[in-house]
Write a protein that holds these residues in place. Structure first.
Motif, PDB file in Angstrom:
ATOM      1  N   GLY A 135      63.187  42.138  40.097  1.00 58.28           N
ATOM      2  CA  GLY A 135      62.163  42.383  38.470  1.00 58.28           C
ATOM      3  C   GLY A 135      61.663  41.151  38.085  1.00 58.28           C
ATOM      4  N   LYS A 136      62.347  40.033  37.930  1.00 59.43           N
ATOM      5  CA  LYS A 136      61.792  38.864  37.547  1.00 59.43           C
ATOM      6  C   LYS A 136      60.414  38.208  38.398  1.00 59.43           C
ATOM      7  CE  LYS A 136      65.714  37.105  34.865  1.00 59.43           C
ATOM      8  NZ  LYS A 136      66.865  36.051  34.912  1.00 59.43           N
ATOM      9  N   THR A 137      60.478  38.408  39.763  1.00 63.84           N
ATOM     10  CA  THR A 137      59.617  38.118  40.562  1.00 63.84           C
ATOM     11  C   THR A 137      58.401  38.967  40.393  1.00 63.84           C
ATOM     12  OG1 THR A 137      61.227  37.344  42.225  1.00 63.84           O
ATOM     13  CG2 THR A 137      58.809  37.871  42.946  1.00 63.84           C
ATOM     14  N   ARG A 138      58.492  40.241  40.170  1.00 61.03           N
ATOM     15  CA  ARG A 138      57.379  41.055  40.030  1.00 61.03           C
ATOM     16  C   ARG A 138      56.744  40.684  38.623  1.00 61.03           C
ATOM     17  NH1 ARG A 138      60.736  45.103  42.111  1.00 61.03           N
ATOM     18  NH2 ARG A 138      61.413  45.770  39.877  1.00 61.03           N
ATOM     19  N   ALA A 139      57.492  40.555  37.584  1.00 59.88           N
ATOM     20  CA  ALA A 139      57.048  40.269  36.428  1.00 59.88           C
ATOM     21  C   ALA A 139      56.201  39.085  36.177  1.00 59.88           C
ATOM     22  CB  ALA A 139      57.974  40.234  35.367  1.00 59.88           C
ATOM     23  N   THR A 140      56.730  37.960  36.940  1.00 58.50           N
ATOM     24  CA  THR A 140      56.012  36.685  36.900  1.00 58.50           C
ATOM     25  C   THR A 140      54.873  36.660  37.870  1.00 58.50           C
ATOM     26  OG1 THR A 140      58.074  35.317  37.046  1.00 58.50           O
ATOM     27  CG2 THR A 140      56.356  34.407  37.717  1.00 58.50           C
ATOM     28  N   LEU A 141      54.520  37.270  38.949  1.00 59.43           N
ATOM     29  CA  LEU A 141      53.143  37.673  39.749  1.00 59.43           C
ATOM     30  C   LEU A 141      52.419  38.397  38.771  1.00 59.43           C
ATOM     31  CD1 LEU A 141      54.734  38.616  43.351  1.00 59.43           C
ATOM     32  CD2 LEU A 141      53.726  36.221  42.342  1.00 59.43           C
ATOM     33  N   LEU A 142      52.696  39.604  38.051  1.00 61.79           N
ATOM     34  CA  LEU A 142      51.879  40.227  37.366  1.00 61.79           C
ATOM     35  C   LEU A 142      51.429  39.739  36.178  1.00 61.79           C
ATOM     36  CD1 LEU A 142      53.437  43.972  37.713  1.00 61.79           C
ATOM     37  CD2 LEU A 142      51.590  42.777  38.927  1.00 61.79           C
ATOM     38  N   ALA A 143      52.324  38.962  35.536  1.00 67.81           N
ATOM     39  CA  ALA A 143      51.841  38.093  34.359  1.00 67.81           C
ATOM     40  C   ALA A 143      51.060  37.037  34.571  1.00 67.81           C
ATOM     41  CB  ALA A 143      53.005  37.459  33.401  1.00 67.81           C
ATOM     42  N   ALA A 144      50.970  36.373  35.694  1.00 66.61           N
ATOM     43  CA  ALA A 144      50.122  35.448  36.136  1.00 66.61           C
ATOM     44  C   ALA A 144      48.884  35.875  36.415  1.00 66.61           C
ATOM     45  CB  ALA A 144      50.610  34.532  37.292  1.00 66.61           C
ATOM     46  N   ALA A 145      48.933  37.005  37.120  1.00 66.52           N
ATOM     47  CA  ALA A 145      47.668  37.563  37.344  1.00 66.52           C
ATOM     48  C   ALA A 145      46.831  38.181  36.307  1.00 66.52           C
ATOM     49  CB  ALA A 145      47.861  38.734  38.532  1.00 66.52           C
ATOM     50  N   ALA A 146      47.621  38.814  35.432  1.00 67.24           N
ATOM     51  CA  ALA A 146      47.067  39.417  34.058  1.00 67.24           C
ATOM     52  C   ALA A 146      46.310  38.125  33.213  1.00 67.24           C
ATOM     53  CB  ALA A 146      48.102  40.179  33.504  1.00 67.24           C
ATOM     54  N   LEU A 147      46.886  37.005  33.265  1.00 68.92           N
ATOM     55  CA  LEU A 147      46.417  35.901  32.516  1.00 68.92           C
ATOM     56  C   LEU A 147      45.288  35.388  33.088  1.00 68.92           C
ATOM     57  CD1 LEU A 147      47.098  33.887  30.056  1.00 68.92           C
ATOM     58  CD2 LEU A 147      48.351  32.465  31.775  1.00 68.92           C
ATOM     59  N   ILE A 148      45.074  35.284  34.288  1.00 66.80           N
ATOM     60  CA  ILE A 148      44.049  34.352  34.970  1.00 66.80           C
ATOM     61  C   ILE A 148      42.775  35.670  34.963  1.00 66.80           C
ATOM     62  CG2 ILE A 148      43.165  33.842  37.306  1.00 66.80           C
ATOM     63  CD1 ILE A 148      45.974  32.677  37.824  1.00 66.80           C
ATOM     64  N   ILE A 149      43.100  36.822  35.105  1.00 69.35           N
ATOM     65  CA  ILE A 149      41.840  37.850  34.933  1.00 69.35           C
ATOM     66  C   ILE A 149      41.476  37.862  33.722  1.00 69.35           C
ATOM     67  CG2 ILE A 149      41.428  40.097  35.006  1.00 69.35           C
ATOM     68  CD1 ILE A 149      43.655  40.416  37.480  1.00 69.35           C
ATOM     69  N   LEU A 150      42.299  37.762  32.546  1.00 72.81           N
ATOM     70  CA  LEU A 150      42.043  37.860  31.087  1.00 72.81           C
ATOM     71  C   LEU A 150      40.896  36.417  31.221  1.00 72.81           C
ATOM     72  CD1 LEU A 150      41.934  38.816  28.395  1.00 72.81           C
ATOM     73  CD2 LEU A 150      43.806  37.407  27.892  1.00 72.81           C
ATOM     74  N   THR A 151      41.255  35.444  31.594  1.00 74.20           N
ATOM     75  CA  THR A 151      40.536  34.034  31.482  1.00 74.20           C
ATOM     76  C   THR A 151      39.192  34.551  32.229  1.00 74.20           C
ATOM     77  OG1 THR A 151      42.322  32.764  31.419  1.00 74.20           O
ATOM     78  CG2 THR A 151      40.532  31.526  31.777  1.00 74.20           C
ATOM     79  N   ALA A 152      39.036  35.000  33.085  1.00 68.38           N
ATOM     80  CA  ALA A 152      37.783  35.188  33.842  1.00 68.38           C
ATOM     81  C   ALA A 152      37.030  36.147  33.106  1.00 68.38           C
ATOM     82  CB  ALA A 152      38.147  35.755  35.084  1.00 68.38           C
ATOM     83  N   ALA A 153      37.555  37.191  32.620  1.00 65.96           N
ATOM     84  CA  ALA A 153      36.850  38.297  31.766  1.00 65.96           C
ATOM     85  C   ALA A 153      36.074  37.477  30.586  1.00 65.96           C
ATOM     86  CB  ALA A 153      37.795  39.310  31.340  1.00 65.96           C
ATOM     87  N   LEU A 154      37.000  36.573  29.896  1.00 64.78           N
ATOM     88  CA  LEU A 154      36.334  35.749  28.756  1.00 64.78           C
ATOM     89  C   LEU A 154      35.282  35.077  29.273  1.00 64.78           C
ATOM     90  CD1 LEU A 154      39.529  34.770  26.889  1.00 64.78           C
ATOM     91  CD2 LEU A 154      37.804  36.617  26.423  1.00 64.78           C
TER      92      LEU A 154
END
Length: 381
Positions: free
Chosen positions: A252-271
């Motif tokens: 669960g923690k591994t999934r959350a870490t991977l998805l959170a990292a991906a979401a953060l970088i995608i949000l930065t790219a969107a900006l």
């Protein structure tokens, strides 16, 4: 003409196009790497958890030490169908030649070797499942010895010099030869393990416990437990909660870490893409004003701008996907010492996601584009 205009717009404004493309490549590469790892790391972690032993215990329902049916192991193997490994254990309290009580366990050494890889064993007994002792008894030579795995604490009590020794249970004797030692830091250190065939022939007691290391997701393991309970009514199926809960927590923690990292970088790219598209609108106000003055509709201009954004997202997705596969393979090699298999099914997800990010980022610039007044812009105001 529409395609020529798209290509020409990207060529003439290479600087802004490259910066937006770079942002999308980074986002797509990270998303690809994370999604590949998301799928592959879970299977690798589950495989690693199986090295820590059983996650399901099957015991006799009639009470502590109650024997299971003789065909229990065959039924367990049938339910698992290659989705794990099971090992039987039978336990009795025997006595040494000087009357000391000691726990003797009968098991299948080859199965235990696969199930409990975390055991520290100096040397496994070679003759399993049918040992030399059983063959000798059938030929009328009861004095032949049975090779055994001795716990490090039990060894000091029964064979401090590694010599053969005698055990007795309900008036029946067994000659035992130490083949190796086992150390786990738990109850195994005080036991003597012999092959299941020798154990049953000597004691007449069938295994009372079957340890199962089932592979799969928590839902799949729960399904296996339900099938075991139905297949073996005489047994009580219990989860090893430390293993199952620990596995679920880590995954669960591994999934959350991977998805959170991906979401953060995608949000930065969107900006970054949003900033680039906003700049495109301001730089090309005169171009859009001329197009409107020549009769281009607002819908055509919006479609042209959205097509530019979608093409940007698609190009970044393809390049980023190829880079992401390489990044995932490198992470798997460095951290897990095993390759991460490329998941081509991730490409449509990354492609659709990249185009969605760029199109969403284009909403605000398109709103500004609608406000372009040809007369005002062409007068230079």
């Amino acid at each position: 003409m529409f395609l020529r205009m798209l290509v020409r717009a990207a060529v003439l404004r290479r600087g802004r196009a490259v910066s937006a493309l770079f942002a999308m490549v980074v986002a797509a590469a990270v998303a690809t790497a994370m999604l590949n790892l998301y799928v592959d790391v879970q299977s690798k972690l589950r495989r690693e958890f199986r090295n820590y032993g059983a996650n399901i215990i099957l015991v006799g329902r009639d009470g502590d030490g109650a024997s299971l049916p003789a065909d229990t192991l065959a039924r367990v193997d049938s339910v698992l169908a290659g989705r794990g490994i099971a090992a039987p254990f039978g336990l009795v309290v025997a006595r040494t030649s000087d009357g000391q009580p000691i726990v003797v366990a009968g098991t299948d050494f080859e199965r235990v070797r696969q199930l409990d890889k975390w055991w520290s064993v100096s040397r496994w007994p070679a003759e399993t499942p049918t040992s030399r002792a059983e063959s000798a008894r059938e030929m009328g030579h009861p004095e032949s010895s049975s090779p055994a795995l001795i716990g490090v604490r039990a060894l000091a009590a029964v064979a401090p010099k590694g010599q053969a020794f005698d055990l007795s249970f309900q008036g029946r004797a067994l000659r035992v030869t130490p083949a190796g030692t086992v150390q786990t830091g738990a109850a195994e250190d005080s036991r003597i393990y012999i092959s299941q065939a020798d154990f049953v022939a000597w004691t007449g007691v069938q295994p009372s416990t079957v340890e199962v290391a089932a592979s799969g997701s928590p839902e799949e393991v729960a399904g296996i437990m339900k099938q075991l309970a139905q297949a073996i009514p005489a047994g009580d199926v219990r989860p090893v909660r430390q293993i199952m809960e620990g596995e679920a927590r880590v995954l669960g923690k591994t999934r959350a870490t991977l998805l959170a990292a991906a979401a953060l970088i995608i949000l930065t790219a969107a900006l970054c893409v949003l900033s680039t598209l906003m700049g495109w609108v301001f730089d090309r106000r005169r171009d859009f004003a001329i197009m409107k003055a020549l009769g281009a509709s607002g819908r055509l201009l919006n479609g042209f701008f959205a097509a530019e954004a979608a093409m940007l997202g698609a190009s970044g997705a393809v390049i980023g996907f190829l880079l992401g596969i390489g990044i995932a393979a490198w992470i798997g090699r460095v951290n897990f010492h095993a390759p991460v298999v490329p998941r081509w099914s991730v490409l449509p997800v990354v492609l659709a996601g990249s185009m969605a990010v760029t199109l969403l980022s284009a909403i605000l610039p398109i709103t500004l584009l609608r406000r372009v007044q040809p007369a005002v812009i062409l007068r230079g105001e």
